[in-house]
Design a protein around this motif. Structure first.
Motif, PDB file in Angstrom:
ATOM      1  N   LEU A   1       0.826  -1.210   0.000  1.00  0.00           N
ATOM      2  CA  LEU A   1       0.000   0.000   0.000  1.00  0.00           C
ATOM      3  C   LEU A   1       0.861   1.261   0.000  1.00  0.00           C
ATOM      4  O   LEU A   1       0.503   2.268  -0.626  1.00  0.00           O
ATOM      5  CB  LEU A   1      -0.933   0.001   1.209  1.00  0.00           C
ATOM      6  CG  LEU A   1      -2.110  -0.974   1.120  1.00  0.00           C
ATOM      7  CD1 LEU A   1      -2.837  -1.068   2.459  1.00  0.00           C
ATOM      8  CD2 LEU A   1      -3.079  -0.564   0.014  1.00  0.00           C
TER       9      LEU A   1
ATOM     10  N   GLU B   1       1.944   1.679  -3.526  1.00  0.00           N
ATOM     11  CA  GLU B   1       0.822   2.148  -4.346  1.00  0.00           C
ATOM     12  C   GLU B   1       0.535   3.619  -4.100  1.00  0.00           C
ATOM     13  O   GLU B   1       0.284   4.382  -5.038  1.00  0.00           O
ATOM     14  CB  GLU B   1      -0.423   1.308  -4.064  1.00  0.00           C
ATOM     15  CG  GLU B   1      -1.610   1.742  -4.884  1.00  0.00           C
ATOM     16  CD  GLU B   1      -2.634   0.652  -5.080  1.00  0.00           C
ATOM     17  OE1 GLU B   1      -3.683   0.944  -5.691  1.00  0.00           O
ATOM     18  OE2 GLU B   1      -2.412  -0.485  -4.650  1.00  0.00           O
ATOM     19  N   SER B   2       0.573   4.027  -2.833  1.00  0.00           N
ATOM     20  CA  SER B   2       0.324   5.429  -2.505  1.00  0.00           C
ATOM     21  C   SER B   2       1.353   6.341  -3.152  1.00  0.00           C
ATOM     22  O   SER B   2       1.017   7.404  -3.689  1.00  0.00           O
ATOM     23  CB  SER B   2       0.346   5.600  -0.983  1.00  0.00           C
ATOM     24  OG  SER B   2       0.236   6.957  -0.622  1.00  0.00           O
TER      25      SER B   2
ATOM     26  N   ALA C   1       0.776   6.508  -6.952  1.00  0.00           N
ATOM     27  CA  ALA C   1      -0.429   7.267  -7.291  1.00  0.00           C
ATOM     28  C   ALA C   1      -0.184   8.772  -7.282  1.00  0.00           C
ATOM     29  O   ALA C   1      -0.934   9.526  -7.909  1.00  0.00           O
ATOM     30  CB  ALA C   1      -1.559   6.909  -6.324  1.00  0.00           C
TER      31      ALA C   1
ATOM     32  N   GLU D   1       1.609  -5.948  -7.604  1.00  0.00           N
ATOM     33  CA  GLU D   1       0.249  -5.508  -7.918  1.00  0.00           C
ATOM     34  C   GLU D   1       0.142  -4.004  -8.155  1.00  0.00           C
ATOM     35  O   GLU D   1      -0.478  -3.569  -9.133  1.00  0.00           O
ATOM     36  CB  GLU D   1      -0.705  -5.977  -6.817  1.00  0.00           C
ATOM     37  CG  GLU D   1      -0.842  -7.495  -6.778  1.00  0.00           C
ATOM     38  CD  GLU D   1      -1.510  -8.012  -5.510  1.00  0.00           C
ATOM     39  OE1 GLU D   1      -2.067  -7.177  -4.748  1.00  0.00           O
ATOM     40  OE2 GLU D   1      -1.480  -9.241  -5.275  1.00  0.00           O
ATOM     41  N   PRO D   2       0.741  -3.148  -7.307  1.00  0.00           N
ATOM     42  CA  PRO D   2       0.689  -1.709  -7.602  1.00  0.00           C
ATOM     43  C   PRO D   2       1.395  -1.340  -8.906  1.00  0.00           C
ATOM     44  O   PRO D   2       1.016  -0.369  -9.569  1.00  0.00           O
ATOM     45  CB  PRO D   2       1.398  -1.070  -6.398  1.00  0.00           C
ATOM     46  CG  PRO D   2       1.344  -2.094  -5.325  1.00  0.00           C
ATOM     47  CD  PRO D   2       1.398  -3.406  -6.016  1.00  0.00           C
TER      48      PRO D   2
ATOM     49  N   ARG E   1      -1.010  -1.614 -11.738  1.00  0.00           N
ATOM     50  CA  ARG E   1      -2.012  -0.541 -11.781  1.00  0.00           C
ATOM     51  C   ARG E   1      -1.393   0.803 -12.157  1.00  0.00           C
ATOM     52  O   ARG E   1      -2.051   1.650 -12.759  1.00  0.00           O
ATOM     53  CB  ARG E   1      -2.718  -0.435 -10.426  1.00  0.00           C
ATOM     54  CG  ARG E   1      -3.702  -1.554 -10.167  1.00  0.00           C
ATOM     55  CD  ARG E   1      -4.546  -1.280  -8.928  1.00  0.00           C
ATOM     56  NE  ARG E   1      -3.795  -1.473  -7.702  1.00  0.00           N
ATOM     57  CZ  ARG E   1      -3.683  -2.649  -7.076  1.00  0.00           C
ATOM     58  NH1 ARG E   1      -4.218  -3.734  -7.599  1.00  0.00           N
ATOM     59  NH2 ARG E   1      -3.005  -2.746  -5.956  1.00  0.00           N
ATOM     60  N   TYR E   2      -0.130   1.003 -11.775  1.00  0.00           N
ATOM     61  CA  TYR E   2       0.565   2.263 -12.045  1.00  0.00           C
ATOM     62  C   TYR E   2       1.898   1.934 -12.723  1.00  0.00           C
ATOM     63  O   TYR E   2       2.943   1.896 -12.068  1.00  0.00           O
ATOM     64  CB  TYR E   2       0.811   3.042 -10.751  1.00  0.00           C
ATOM     65  CG  TYR E   2      -0.444   3.468 -10.035  1.00  0.00           C
ATOM     66  CD1 TYR E   2      -1.092   4.651 -10.364  1.00  0.00           C
ATOM     67  CD2 TYR E   2      -0.996   2.677  -9.022  1.00  0.00           C
ATOM     68  CE1 TYR E   2      -2.243   5.054  -9.703  1.00  0.00           C
ATOM     69  CE2 TYR E   2      -2.143   3.057  -8.356  1.00  0.00           C
ATOM     70  CZ  TYR E   2      -2.766   4.252  -8.701  1.00  0.00           C
ATOM     71  OH  TYR E   2      -3.909   4.645  -8.044  1.00  0.00           O
TER      72      TYR E   2
END
Length: 258
Positions: A146, A149-150, A153, A191-192, A195-196
């Motif tokens: 996370l 991912e943060s 993003a 996984e992140p 997505r990114y």
């Protein structure tokens, strides 16, 4: 080694330096060489051997010769003494940008960084079921994913790099004993990155791993553990050079508002 170019941004990446108090005076030539070759230096964790204040001070002194921006994440060794904040603060005072779920922009390139964690890959990933200790372990892996991912993003740059200590894929830990794969990284970190998407991922930790692999969506992942680079690239400086186009890199603002 080719000279720096006005059309590209060049990064020198290395991890697992494992500085001890005996390292004083021994790494300045190495760091000066990386500084001369690149526009920025990326450090992928295990910067100290036991995470002590003394080791952090030695590292900061050795890094004083670097004349380009330095971005780093910590590794498991930097936590060994229970005071990773001391390592981080010492390096921050020396001008190093130490990332732990944050993002920075260097020469127009966005860099998202987190330590990462263990847990295994694919169908071999540890699930958060059973004893509380297992659930806490898996939650730590999720928390680190996370953080990554943060950080990803927040980036608004056209060119992006992810900086980790643990590997997000099994490909770059190949060569290590298969029994310890679960302790070298986690698919949850991949996984992140799906997505990114980024231009490249750098990590360390797996000293006997493989220098290069790819995520499911084809992003290059580089294992830049210093012992691995020394063994697989004899006669070359033990850091990895990576270039991105400078024109595309220096377009929009780096980070999202808020």
């Amino acid at each position: 080694m080719n000279p720096k170019s006005a059309s590209t941004v060049r990064f020198a990446a290395v991890g697992d330096i494992h500085v001890t108090k005996e390292s004083a005076g021994r790494l300045r030539g190495f760091f000066a060489q990386a500084s001369e070759a690149a526009d920025a230096l990326l450090l992928c964790g295990d910067l100290t051997d036991y995470g002590t204040a003394e080791e952090a001070r030695v590292l900061a002194d050795e890094l004083a010769v670097v004349k380009v921006p330095i971005v780093a994440v910590l590794g498991n060794h930097d936590f060994e003494s229970g005071t990773p904040e001391v390592v981080r603060e010492t390096l921050t005072r020396a001008g190093v940008r130490v990332l732990d779920g944050e993002a920075v922009e260097i020469h127009g390139v966005g860099i998202a960084g987190a330590k990462g964690f263990a847990g295994g890959y694919g169908r071999g990933s540890l699930g958060g079921w059973g004893e509380p200790a297992i659930k806490h372990f898996v939650q730590e892996a999720l928390n680190e994913a996370l953080k990554l991912e943060s950080a990803l993003a927040k980036l608004r740059t056209p060119r992006r790099i992810a900086l980790l200590h643990y590997s997000p894929i099994a490909g770059t830990v190949q060569g290590e004993p298969v029994e310890i794969f679960p302790f070298l990284g986690s698919s949850r970190l991949e996984e992140p990155l799906l997505r990114y998407p980024v231009d490249a991922v750098f990590h360390g930790h797996a000293h006997r791993g493989t220098p290069e692999g790819r995520t499911i969506n084809g992003v290059p992942v580089y294992n830049v553990a210093k012992p691995l680079l020394q063994r697989t690239r004899p006669g070359q400086p033990p850091f990895r050079l990576f270039e991105l186009p400078r024109e595309a890199a220096e377009a929009p603002p780096a980070l999202a508002e808020g």
